[in-house]
Design a protein around this motif. Structure first.
Motif, mmCIF file in Angstrom:
data_model
loop_
_atom_site.group_PDB
_atom_site.id
_atom_site.type_symbol
_atom_site.label_atom_id
_atom_site.label_comp_id
_atom_site.label_asym_id
_atom_site.label_seq_id
_atom_site.Cartn_x
_atom_site.Cartn_y
_atom_site.Cartn_z
ATOM 1 N N CYS A 71 13.960 20.595 11.106
ATOM 2 C CA CYS A 71 14.677 21.839 10.845
ATOM 3 C C CYS A 71 14.239 22.965 11.767
ATOM 4 O O CYS A 71 14.858 24.011 11.791
ATOM 5 N N CYS A 123 8.834 22.248 13.062
ATOM 6 C CA CYS A 123 9.288 21.049 12.364
ATOM 7 C C CYS A 123 10.372 20.371 13.197
ATOM 8 O O CYS A 123 11.363 21.004 13.566
ATOM 9 N N CYS A 176 11.845 16.840 5.116
ATOM 10 C CA CYS A 176 12.146 16.783 6.545
ATOM 11 C C CYS A 176 11.591 15.498 7.158
ATOM 12 O O CYS A 176 12.198 14.908 8.040
ATOM 13 N N CYS A 186 7.703 20.161 7.996
ATOM 14 C CA CYS A 186 7.375 21.257 7.094
ATOM 15 C C CYS A 186 7.313 20.756 5.664
ATOM 16 O O CYS A 186 6.717 21.396 4.810
HETATM 17 ZN ZN LIG Z 1 11.494 21.053 8.220
#
Ligand SMILES: [Zn+2]
Length: 65
Positions: free
Chosen positions: A13, A10, A33, A29
């Protein structure tokens, strides 16, 4: 050829995300996000400083025609 799920990280993150058609937020994800990433780009865009107007008509002066 074995079908192995591709995995990406991702961008927001860094969590591993399985690249699957049912993951609508890939390469993120989650929706959160994705929104965070898009928001970051929007912020960058709005951060562009405004050029001071020089040599322009003064406010309140209407061009006479
Ligand atoms: Zn994420």
């Amino acid at each position: 050829m074995p079908q192995r799920p591709r995995s990406v990280n991702c961008p927001t993150c860094g969590q591993p995300v399985e690249w699957r058609p049912e993951n609508r937020w890939r390469p993120f994800c989650s929706e959160r996000c994705k929104l965070i990433d898009l928001g970051g780009w929007a912020t960058e865009r709005y951060r562009v400083p405004a050029e001071p107007a020089t040599g322009q008509a003064q406010p309140g002066q209407e061009p006479v025609s």
